[in-house]
Design a protein around this motif. Structure first.
Motif, mmCIF file in Angstrom:
data_model
loop_
_atom_site.group_PDB
_atom_site.id
_atom_site.type_symbol
_atom_site.label_atom_id
_atom_site.label_comp_id
_atom_site.label_asym_id
_atom_site.label_seq_id
_atom_site.Cartn_x
_atom_site.Cartn_y
_atom_site.Cartn_z
ATOM 1 N N MET A 206 0.807 -1.205 0.000
ATOM 2 C CA MET A 206 0.000 0.000 0.000
ATOM 3 C C MET A 206 0.847 1.265 0.000
ATOM 4 O O MET A 206 0.469 2.272 -0.607
ATOM 5 C CB MET A 206 -0.925 -0.006 1.223
ATOM 6 C CG MET A 206 -1.922 -1.144 1.226
ATOM 7 S SD MET A 206 -2.787 -1.309 2.804
ATOM 8 C CE MET A 206 -3.706 0.213 2.849
ATOM 9 N N VAL A 207 1.949 1.231 0.698
ATOM 10 C CA VAL A 207 2.825 2.406 0.757
ATOM 11 C C VAL A 207 4.252 1.938 0.980
ATOM 12 O O VAL A 207 4.488 0.935 1.657
ATOM 13 C CB VAL A 207 2.367 3.375 1.881
ATOM 14 C CG1 VAL A 207 2.513 2.747 3.257
ATOM 15 C CG2 VAL A 207 3.133 4.685 1.828
ATOM 16 N N ARG A 208 5.193 2.648 0.371
ATOM 17 C CA ARG A 208 6.609 2.352 0.527
ATOM 18 C C ARG A 208 7.343 3.615 0.944
ATOM 19 O O ARG A 208 6.840 4.726 0.755
ATOM 20 C CB ARG A 208 7.205 1.850 -0.790
ATOM 21 C CG ARG A 208 6.536 0.659 -1.416
ATOM 22 C CD ARG A 208 7.162 0.396 -2.771
ATOM 23 N NE ARG A 208 6.441 -0.632 -3.529
ATOM 24 C CZ ARG A 208 6.634 -0.861 -4.824
ATOM 25 N NH1 ARG A 208 7.524 -0.140 -5.487
ATOM 26 N NH2 ARG A 208 5.957 -1.802 -5.443
ATOM 27 N N ILE A 209 8.540 3.432 1.457
ATOM 28 C CA ILE A 209 9.390 4.582 1.738
ATOM 29 C C ILE A 209 9.752 5.233 0.405
ATOM 30 O O ILE A 209 10.179 4.577 -0.520
ATOM 31 C CB ILE A 209 10.657 4.159 2.507
ATOM 32 C CG1 ILE A 209 10.270 3.638 3.900
ATOM 33 C CG2 ILE A 209 11.645 5.313 2.631
ATOM 34 C CD1 ILE A 209 11.420 3.031 4.675
ATOM 35 N N GLY A 210 9.557 6.543 0.336
ATOM 36 C CA GLY A 210 9.807 7.276 -0.905
ATOM 37 C C GLY A 210 8.547 7.595 -1.681
ATOM 38 O O GLY A 210 8.575 8.420 -2.606
ATOM 39 N N ASP A 211 7.412 6.957 -1.326
ATOM 40 C CA ASP A 211 6.145 7.249 -2.000
ATOM 41 C C ASP A 211 5.656 8.651 -1.641
ATOM 42 O O ASP A 211 5.805 9.105 -0.504
ATOM 43 C CB ASP A 211 5.073 6.231 -1.602
ATOM 44 C CG ASP A 211 5.228 4.913 -2.324
ATOM 45 O OD1 ASP A 211 6.116 4.821 -3.182
ATOM 46 O OD2 ASP A 211 4.469 3.976 -2.017
ATOM 47 N N TRP A 212 5.036 9.292 -2.608
ATOM 48 C CA TRP A 212 4.338 10.555 -2.344
ATOM 49 C C TRP A 212 2.892 10.210 -2.008
ATOM 50 O O TRP A 212 2.189 9.609 -2.812
ATOM 51 C CB TRP A 212 4.434 11.460 -3.565
ATOM 52 C CG TRP A 212 3.536 12.678 -3.508
ATOM 53 C CD1 TRP A 212 2.973 13.241 -2.396
ATOM 54 C CD2 TRP A 212 3.088 13.468 -4.614
ATOM 55 N NE1 TRP A 212 2.223 14.327 -2.735
ATOM 56 C CE2 TRP A 212 2.263 14.498 -4.085
ATOM 57 C CE3 TRP A 212 3.313 13.414 -5.977
ATOM 58 C CZ2 TRP A 212 1.673 15.454 -4.903
ATOM 59 C CZ3 TRP A 212 2.719 14.371 -6.783
ATOM 60 C CH2 TRP A 212 1.904 15.387 -6.250
ATOM 61 N N GLY A 259 1.475 5.420 -8.549
ATOM 62 C CA GLY A 259 1.043 5.053 -9.902
ATOM 63 C C GLY A 259 1.373 6.137 -10.915
ATOM 64 O O GLY A 259 1.752 5.851 -12.055
ATOM 65 N N MET A 260 1.222 7.399 -10.482
ATOM 66 C CA MET A 260 1.546 8.513 -11.378
ATOM 67 C C MET A 260 3.048 8.584 -11.629
ATOM 68 O O MET A 260 3.493 8.727 -12.774
ATOM 69 C CB MET A 260 1.045 9.823 -10.773
ATOM 70 C CG MET A 260 1.343 11.059 -11.603
ATOM 71 S SD MET A 260 2.974 11.795 -11.304
ATOM 72 C CE MET A 260 2.805 12.291 -9.600
ATOM 73 N N THR A 261 3.836 8.468 -10.556
ATOM 74 C CA THR A 261 5.291 8.587 -10.699
ATOM 75 C C THR A 261 5.875 7.432 -11.512
ATOM 76 O O THR A 261 6.907 7.601 -12.162
ATOM 77 C CB THR A 261 5.970 8.650 -9.320
ATOM 78 O OG1 THR A 261 5.596 7.494 -8.548
ATOM 79 C CG2 THR A 261 5.544 9.901 -8.564
ATOM 80 N N ASN A 262 5.205 6.274 -11.483
ATOM 81 C CA ASN A 262 5.693 5.128 -12.251
ATOM 82 C C ASN A 262 5.166 5.109 -13.686
ATOM 83 O O ASN A 262 5.623 4.303 -14.497
ATOM 84 C CB ASN A 262 5.310 3.816 -11.566
ATOM 85 C CG ASN A 262 6.049 3.611 -10.251
ATOM 86 O OD1 ASN A 262 7.087 4.237 -10.017
ATOM 87 N ND2 ASN A 262 5.534 2.754 -9.400
ATOM 88 N N SER A 263 4.207 5.972 -13.983
ATOM 89 C CA SER A 263 3.614 5.988 -15.316
ATOM 90 C C SER A 263 4.463 6.851 -16.252
ATOM 91 O O SER A 263 5.506 7.389 -15.876
ATOM 92 C CB SER A 263 2.184 6.534 -15.249
ATOM 93 O OG SER A 263 2.199 7.916 -14.927
ATOM 94 N N ASP A 264 3.965 7.024 -17.477
ATOM 95 C CA ASP A 264 4.695 7.791 -18.484
ATOM 96 C C ASP A 264 4.321 9.264 -18.500
ATOM 97 O O ASP A 264 4.792 10.016 -19.354
ATOM 98 C CB ASP A 264 4.445 7.199 -19.880
ATOM 99 C CG ASP A 264 5.024 5.794 -19.993
ATOM 100 O OD1 ASP A 264 6.063 5.537 -19.358
ATOM 101 O OD2 ASP A 264 4.427 4.962 -20.710
#
Length: 423
Positions: A206-212, A259-264
């Motif tokens: 659900m959440v990781r260190i570094g996630d916004w 999801g946004m940061t990992n997308s294009d």
């Protein structure tokens, strides 16, 4: 063993010391000798372990041994032989003082328990630091698991120390531990909730260190910098730190931007309000004028031909513009926006892109721009979005459209000067 217990006793008796005085002097000298010996052994063992661990750390490529040294695992372990000598020397030094002998043995046992916990703590801190250097575990809540192990270790250590003090057998201690487990669960309720939550957070990713993340309930909007047993720490964009209970991550709703940061691309979704009374059909003169806008020139030429063919085929009476098919200024404006976005170098044209009309409101007709910026960094994203709307807002008058805004004093003054309003 007896000859060491009374090593100096006979000597002091020969010097005409009383029995009690001889015992005290014997105990005092043995104590000093034992203390010096234990200190020397402790010093030698620490020196040897420090030398060996430093040599090993300098010859290996792994940083695990470096972390062992920085967390003082060898230094703490070096005290074990000295503590063992303390335990063995107590029956010799205090042989004639039974009560003191029993008390000191209990104290030594408690110190041994504390030392064991300290060594375990050093090892766990080493593992925590090492796991955080591994890419596949870097964003996992390692702190939570280490804290849980330490809580159980300290709880068991404290209870074991109590059992030593009150001279409780191991069997009774285990039975008693089970009895008071309910109390322990009550005391550490939040800790257990946090532990369960951290496991669910890790398993469900659900959440990781570094996630916004954005968590409106707690006023958090920024990057996750730490996940531990009790709290999740978020560094907000103004560099303040917000702490969120770990169990709130599964009991409440929050937004994770991973999801946004990992997308294009990063989504741009914003609208402009167009005055409804500025919308109109376009005349041939209007169309010819708008052909001067290069990016829609071919579109207007093509559409003008198609519309003329349709109207001719259907005998449309063009004395009224409403008859037949027509272009509108707001429709052409949407096409202008769409084409401009498709040609913009900062917009990802492989993702969803459109200019659409939303439900009319009391403030006007919303024309929404929906697209994705290639650059996801906040500052650059805001620059791209602002640059787009600067251009679109400035382009509105070219299509004989108007942007809606609530009237202010200058509006009423302008109308008054024109004689339309009496102030």
């Amino acid at each position: 063993m007896n000859k060491y217990q009374h090593f100096f006793y006979d000597y002091f008796k020969e010097l005409s010391f009383t029995d009690t005085s001889a015992k005290y002097m014997n105990m005092l000298l043995l104590f000093v000798i034992a203390l010096v010996g234990i200190f020397i052994v402790d010093l030698i063992v620490r020196t040897i372990l420090r030398f060996i661990s430093a040599r090993i750390a300098s010859t290996t490529k792994s940083n695990f041994d470096d972390l062992l040294i920085s967390n003082r695992v060898p230094a703490n372990t070096a005290h074990v032989p000295a503590l063992y000598l303390v335990h063995e020397s107590i029956p010799i030094v205090f042989h004639d003082f039974e009560n003191l002998h029993i008390i000191l043995e209990k104290i030594t046992t408690i110190i041994a328990i504390i030392l064991g916990l300290w060594i375990v703590r050093s090892l766990l801190n080493t593992l925590k630091s090492y796991f955080k250097t591994l890419p596949r575990l870097k964003d996992k809540p390692i702190d939570s698991y280490i804290q849980v192990f330490m809580i159980f270790a300290w709880s068991a250590g404290i209870l074991l120390a109590i059992a030593v003090v009150i001279e409780l057998s191991l069997t009774k201690f285990i039975a008693g531990f089970g009895t008071i487990s309910a109390i322990i669960l009550l005391i550490f309720k939040d800790t257990i909730l946090g532990f369960v939550a951290s496991i669910q957070v890790a398993i469900n990713d659900m959440v990781r260190i570094g996630d916004w993340i954005t968590f409106e309930k707690y006023g958090a909007d920024g990057d996750v910098i730490e996940i531990n047993l009790a709290t999740v720490k978020v560094q907000n964009w103004d560099n303040t730190i917000t702490t969120i209970p770990t169990y709130a991550m599964i009991s409440d709703s929050f937004k994770n931007w991973r999801g946004m940061t990992n997308s294009d691309g990063r989504r741009i979704k914003r609208h402009m309000l167009i005055k409804q009374n500025s919308i109109k059909y376009l005349t041939d003169e209007d169309i010819e004028r708008l052909k001067g806008i290069q990016i829609i020139e071919s579109y207007l030429t093509n559409m003008q031909q198609k519309i003329e063919q349709y109207n001719t085929a259907n005998n449309a009476d063009k004395s009224l513009l409403i008859n037949g098919r027509n272009l509108t200024n707001v429709g052409v404006f949407r096409k202008f926006i769409q084409t401009y976005l498709e040609q913009h170098s900062a917009i990802n044209d492989q993702m969803l892109l459109m200019a659409r009309q939303l439900q009319p409101t009391a403030e006007g007709i919303p024309i929404e721009i929906y697209c994705f910026s290639k650059d996801k960094r906040w500052q650059n994203y805001e620059y791209v979005m602002s640059d787009l709307f600067d251009h679109f807002l400035a382009a509105v008058p070219y299509f004989d459209l108007e942007i809606f805004e609530f009237p202010d004093n200058s509006t009423f003054k302008s109308l008054s000067n024109k004689g339309k309003v009496n102030l």
